[in-house]
Design a protein around this motif. Structure first.
Motif, PDB file in Angstrom:
ATOM      1  N   ASN A 252     -57.235  38.436  21.735  1.00 32.22           N
ATOM      2  CA  ASN A 252     -57.279  37.910  22.821  1.00 32.22           C
ATOM      3  C   ASN A 252     -56.370  36.870  23.374  1.00 32.22           C
ATOM      4  N   ASP A 256     -53.827  36.925  26.462  1.00 30.93           N
ATOM      5  CA  ASP A 256     -53.897  35.652  27.481  1.00 30.93           C
ATOM      6  C   ASP A 256     -52.261  35.078  27.632  1.00 30.93           C
ATOM      7  N   SER A 259     -50.436  38.325  29.726  1.00 27.28           N
ATOM      8  CA  SER A 259     -51.014  38.877  30.705  1.00 27.28           C
ATOM      9  C   SER A 259     -50.271  39.005  32.017  1.00 27.28           C
ATOM     10  N   ARG A 272     -58.172  43.304  30.217  1.00 29.91           N
ATOM     11  CA  ARG A 272     -59.230  42.076  29.385  1.00 29.91           C
ATOM     12  C   ARG A 272     -60.244  42.626  29.010  1.00 29.91           C
ATOM     13  N   SER A 276     -60.892  42.622  24.849  1.00 27.19           N
ATOM     14  CA  SER A 276     -62.123  41.736  24.400  1.00 27.19           C
ATOM     15  C   SER A 276     -63.234  42.766  23.735  1.00 27.19           C
ATOM     16  N   ASP A 310     -65.398  43.334  34.464  1.00 32.46           N
ATOM     17  CA  ASP A 310     -63.661  43.717  34.230  1.00 32.46           C
ATOM     18  C   ASP A 310     -63.531  45.155  34.497  1.00 32.46           C
TER      19      ASP A 310
END
Ligand code: ADP
Ligand code: MG
Length: 387
Positions: A252, A256, A259, A272, A276, A310
């Motif tokens: 994750n 981040d 991205s 995402r 995740s 998402d």
């Protein structure tokens, strides 16, 4: 369906006695959705709902298929015919792909056969009837012609059948789950390396209830391929700065940080989810090992939320099933499984609440959607085999 009935159906259909009967299971997936083709982890299990196949060899080179679940006659083609079938013969592609890829490798598949199939799982409902019939075909040919092909190789041929004969760019999960299934265990599989581990699905006072939306199959396949393409496009952009082969290699935090490279809102959401969901799957299998069922349930719920916001593959029917499940007493977790847009969901429910659960969720679903959902209690079983 019992074996005697199946043998009789074969005899009625083909006018002679059969040689063998096989069973190939469908699958559920506890967690890890849309992660397989992204090189992540999945946690599926084979179920007692599946497809039976009754087999008899032929002297000539004809394949004659009959499905007890499809209106229509026997479909016939030559064993060396590799054309993709259309319209009302489309369902035979799942068999044809497997025959084609096995014959590419093994030249002793030199005669045809009759095959009667009958499923006790709904087709097109996210429980993987398609992989069940591919693996059925694979194991039948392996058995009949003594092929030294291993089960994982058959799973890969099933995936190739979906990709090239059916036109669905799916990953390896379904076929792997159907053919590698183990009684009372789920399979923790790394789709990047195909390393796997069996984990007992020890749910104590709880059971898994399968809920089929009964929504008609619409454009699910093109939407699925669209998600695969979005993730592929995002991966290419990330690879400009990151040395990764698949999204499954990202955590994750790294996602981040990088991205911004994707520079497209929709693709960022898709990645995402892929990232995740993979992390959730790792945590969920750890929770399972630790016996922390409450945590497993929370992660299952979070998976649905991520698939809704998402990945955007849920829809009103699946959302109604999951969200209504969350509100019922004795529910640890619930989420959609499979490709989405329809298909099925699972809930982990206290056994003593199961009847109540089905009644309540069934009622809300009918009131909200306008037709019934179906509820199934399935056992977790071994992979495709002769019975
Ligand atoms: P799922 O794998 O989730 O059930 P798919 O859309 O991948 O959904 O596969 C469903 C298709 O598989 C059907 O449209 C049909 O072509 C084929 N199929 C599944 N079960 C059977 C069956 N019992 N007889 C004939 N074809 C079947
Ligand atoms: Mg399928």
């Amino acid at each position: 369906m019992n074996k005697e009935e199946l043998l009789k159906e074969y005899e009625k259909t083909f006018g002679e006695k059969a040689k063998d009967v096989f069973f190939s299971p469908g699958r559920i997936n506890v967690i890890g959705e849309h992660t397989d083709y992204n090189g992540g982890h999945v946690f599926p299990a084979a179920i007692s709902l599946g497809v039976y196949g009754v087999y008899g060899p032929r002297d000539d080179k004809k394949v004659r298929l009959f499905s007890g679940n499809v209106d229509g006659d026997i479909v016939e083609f030559d064993i060396d015919d590799t054309t993709v079938e259309k319209d009302d013969r489309f369902w035979t592609n799942y068999f044809k792909g497997m025959i084609t890829y096995l014959r590419e490798k093994y030249d002793n598949i030199d005669h045809g056969f009759n095959l009667y199939i009958k499923a006790n799982l709904p087709s097109g409902s996210g429980l993987s009837s398609s992989a069940a019939i591919e693996m059925l075909m694979g194991i039948i040919l392996k058995d009949e012609f003594n092929l030294d092909v291993d089960r994982i190789a058959l799973a890969k041929m099933g995936q190739r059948t979906e990709n090239e004969f059916v036109g669905l760019n799916s990953g390896i999960m379904d076929q792997f789950a159907c053919i590698m299934g183990k009684k009372d265990s789920a399979i923790f599989l790394d789709c990047n390396t195909l390393k796997y581990e069996y984990m007992p699905l020890a749910l104590g006072d709880y059971e898994i209830i399968i809920m089929a939306t009964n929504k008609e199959h619409t454009l699910a396949d093109s939407a699925y391929n669209n998600r695969v393409a979005e993730c592929g496009s995002a991966l290419k952009k990330l690879q400009k700065k990151l040395d990764i082969k698949s999204l499954g290699e990202l955590d994750n935090n790294t996602f981040d940080e990088y991205s911004y490279l994707i520079n497209n809102e929709t693709e960022i959401k898709r990645v995402r989810h892929a990232v995740s969901e993979n992390q959730r799957t790792l945590r969920a299998t750890k929770a399972m090992k630790d016996g922390d069922l409450a945590k497993l349930g929370r992660l299952i719920n979070a998976s649905h939320v991520s698939l809704h916001y998402d990945y955007e593959v849920t829809g009103k029917e699946l959302d109604t099933l999951a969200e209504t499940s969350w509100k019922q007493p004795g529910v640890l977790g619930a989420r959609m499984i499979g490709g989405g847009f329809g298909g099925s969901a699972i809930a982990i429910v206290k056994k003593s609440e199961a009847e109540n659960f089905k009644k309540n969720v069934g009622q809300v679903y009918r009131d909200t959607i306008g037709y019934d959902a179906s509820f199934y209690d399935a056992e977790i079983v071994d992979g495709t085999k002769r019975i």
